[in-house]
Design an enzyme around this catalytic site. Structure first.
Site, mmCIF file in Angstrom:
data_model
loop_
_atom_site.group_PDB
_atom_site.id
_atom_site.type_symbol
_atom_site.label_atom_id
_atom_site.label_comp_id
_atom_site.label_asym_id
_atom_site.label_seq_id
_atom_site.Cartn_x
_atom_site.Cartn_y
_atom_site.Cartn_z
ATOM 1 N N PRO A 226 0.792 -1.234 0.000
ATOM 2 C CA PRO A 226 0.000 0.000 0.000
ATOM 3 C C PRO A 226 0.821 1.279 0.000
ATOM 4 C CG PRO A 226 0.086 -0.903 2.201
ATOM 5 C CD PRO A 226 0.767 -1.907 1.314
ATOM 6 N N ASP A 249 4.782 2.592 -11.541
ATOM 7 C CA ASP A 249 3.794 3.630 -11.841
ATOM 8 C C ASP A 249 3.677 4.595 -10.671
ATOM 9 O OD1 ASP A 249 1.944 2.501 -9.937
ATOM 10 O OD2 ASP A 249 1.404 1.010 -11.442
ATOM 11 N N LYS A 271 1.021 5.063 -15.395
ATOM 12 C CA LYS A 271 -0.379 4.646 -15.439
ATOM 13 C C LYS A 271 -1.204 5.451 -14.439
ATOM 14 C CE LYS A 271 -1.530 0.309 -15.842
ATOM 15 N NZ LYS A 271 -2.200 0.322 -17.129
ATOM 16 N N ASP A 304 -1.212 -5.751 -4.491
ATOM 17 C CA ASP A 304 -0.909 -7.103 -4.954
ATOM 18 C C ASP A 304 -1.136 -7.147 -6.456
ATOM 19 O OD1 ASP A 304 -1.072 -10.300 -3.687
ATOM 20 O OD2 ASP A 304 -1.521 -9.921 -5.791
ATOM 21 N N THR A 332 -2.415 -6.331 -0.219
ATOM 22 C CA THR A 332 -3.433 -5.693 -1.042
ATOM 23 C C THR A 332 -4.160 -4.595 -0.272
ATOM 24 O OG1 THR A 332 -5.268 -6.126 -2.549
ATOM 25 C CG2 THR A 332 -5.284 -7.295 -0.449
ATOM 26 N N ALA A 333 -4.837 -3.706 -1.024
ATOM 27 C CA ALA A 333 -5.444 -2.522 -0.432
ATOM 28 C C ALA A 333 -6.463 -2.862 0.650
ATOM 29 C CB ALA A 333 -6.104 -1.691 -1.533
ATOM 30 N N MET A 384 -10.782 0.849 -7.025
ATOM 31 C CA MET A 384 -10.934 1.801 -8.129
ATOM 32 C C MET A 384 -12.367 2.320 -8.211
ATOM 33 S SD MET A 384 -8.602 -0.217 -10.968
ATOM 34 C CE MET A 384 -9.367 -1.803 -10.582
#
Length: 479
Positions: A226, A249, A271, A304, A332-333, A384
């Site tokens: 994160p 990115d 990105k 991830d 992961t978030a 997202m």
């Protein structure tokens, strides 16, 4: 005081430890890592030291004299009594035995460093007794960086050196060992493929050197987590330190890139959500092209790479080109969000299902049905989703989530400037705009089991029953 670090051979020699309590035990633990004969000098021994004597791993002397130090490799003194320590120091010096006295730098000919032991590879860290906390911190970092199995590969190399001298021309030996320790064999050994790695190395020795494709590249899709670099996995750090070129990115924190080796090339692929300066096809081509040149490529992704990270396209591109590829998972978030809020993503009798979904789709499906699995007993992590927060909130409320359910918005998760904003599900859109929360984020929606399910009929959605509206929650966490 200035010191020069060196290693002392202990085979066939004695090391004398003076003292029978905890200070002496600490020194004895360290010396047990050597192959020296350990001599304990004290009137009586505490239980740990007594066990060493009983097991034959040390001998016990009760009389302190100069003769006990004669021809010893070193003496380590820690009786707990300053006067007795000074007397033991004087006796050792009388027979020219190098001495270390606990907590007395002025009486030390040598200091005992912090050790990272990957036998036969040993790393010693010292500060001349000035900063033991710092040396322990450095030791901890090295322990994380160096795989536990590294020493086994070094030991194998030692056993194979006679064969290398017989079968590999001198001009080819450096390249062979570079391949063993920096190329595919080391990676395979670290992954636990020890038997196969040994077979491959022996085959190369028989052939007279490293295989022709030893310089061929590889691609590692690495999860950067994160943001905070201490949340990276040990394997992720290893790949960064091995990489020749890193493609990253905007979501990758600069502190993470600092873990890479200094001469690694860094390429920003730019990105952005909704505005890809680098289309995915272009990224696929450049990482494959770099690996085809023999480079070790790291494609560094936030979170991830296997969760909404478009890893599939890059894996398929590598395989189509015959390039070895691996995926290194990251935090992961959703997991990072739960950690930031200090709460579990699942809870007994509250939520027994965790759903990971995305608020944004692809060109063929720009508005996916992201809430179809949400309901009582679930925690749903929407990735997202900031630009679609209003639509998602409407969908959830239509399914039965009360309008005044609390929402926690956490920005820049795991970073120094992280912040927390509280609102309700009915005001998500307005709150995000007024607080300038934009870009990639995760929304955590916890829907307790006690909420009644929604039943759909031909006329729409009907709420059967519900309780304790304030206990339902939604959390939004920027990553």
């Amino acid at each position: 005081m200035k010191a020069f670090p060196m290693f002392i051979r202990t085979t066939g020699r004695r090391i004398v430890v003076v003292g029978g309590g905890e200070q002496a035990a600490q020194k004895a633990r360290l010396m047990l890592k050597t192959d020296a004969s350990l001599v304990l000098v004290a009137d009586s021994l505490e239980d740990e030291l007594r066990t060493l004597v009983d097991e034959g791993r040390a001998t016990h002397e009760t009389q302190l004299s100069a003769s006990v130090f004669e021809e010893a490799a070193m003496a380590l003194i820690g009786t707990g009594c300053p006067g007795l320590d000074a007397a033991a120091h004087a006796l050792a010096k009388a027979v020219r035995c190098p001495v270390n006295v606990v907590d007395r730098p002025d009486l030390c000919d040598l200091t005992t460093p912090a050790i990272v032991d990957r036998d036969p590879v040993v790393v010693a860290i010292g500060s001349e007794g000035t900063a033991p906390v710092l040396t322990r911190d450095i030791k901890t970092r090295l322990e994380q960086m160096l795989p536990q199995t590294l020493g086994g590969l070094a030991a194998l190399a030692g056993r194979l050196r006679p064969a290398v001298e017989r079968q590999v021309p001198r001009a080819n030996r450096r390249a062979l060992w570079a391949w063993v320790f920096k190329g595919a064999p080391r990676g395979a050994w670290t992954r636990g493929e020890e038997r196969e790695t040994a077979r491959v190395i022996k085959t190369a020795i028989e052939a007279g050197g490293a295989p022709e494709r030893a310089g061929s590249g590889q691609i590692s899709l690495v999860g950067a987590g994160p943001g905070a670099r201490d949340l990276l996995t040990l394997r992720a750090v290893e790949r960064l330190q091995e990489a020749d070129i890193i493609f990253y990115d905007r979501l990758v924190d600069s502190d993470v890139l600092e873990l890479a080796r200094r001469d690694a090339e860094r390429v920003f692929v730019g990105k952005h959500v909704g505005a890809h300066a680098w289309p995915q096809e272009r990224i696929n081509k450049v990482i494959v092209a770099s690996a085809a040149k023999g480079q070790r490529v790291v494609r560094l992704k936030s979170g991830d790479p296997g969760i909404f990270g478009r890893a599939t396209e890059e894996i398929e591109a590598a395989r189509a080109a015959g390039i070895p590829v691996e995926l290194v998972p990251g935090v992961t978030a959703a997991s990072a969000a739960g950690a930031m809020l200090c709460q579990s993503l699942t809870e007994r009798n509250v939520t027994d299902t965790l759903v990971l979904t995305t608020g944004s789709g692809c060109a063929d499906d720009p508005l996916p049905d992201s809430t179809r699995h949400s309901g009582p007993g679930t925690t749903t992590a929407f990735y997202m989703a900031v630009r679609h927060a209003g639509r998602l909130a409407d969908d959830l409320m239509k399914k039965g989530l009360p309008t005044d359910s609390p929402v926690d918005i956490a920005c820049d998760i795991s970073k120094p400037d992280q912040r927390h904003i509280r609102t309700t599900i009915g005001a998500i859109g307005q709150t995000l705009d007024s607080n300038n929360v934009h870009g990639c984020a995760v929304l955590l929606v916890t829907w307790p089991k006690r909420y009644a399910d929604c039943q759909r009929s031909s006329t729409g959605v009907r709420m059967v029953t519900r309780t304790a509206a304030s206990q339902s929650s939604v959390r939004i966490v920027s990553v």
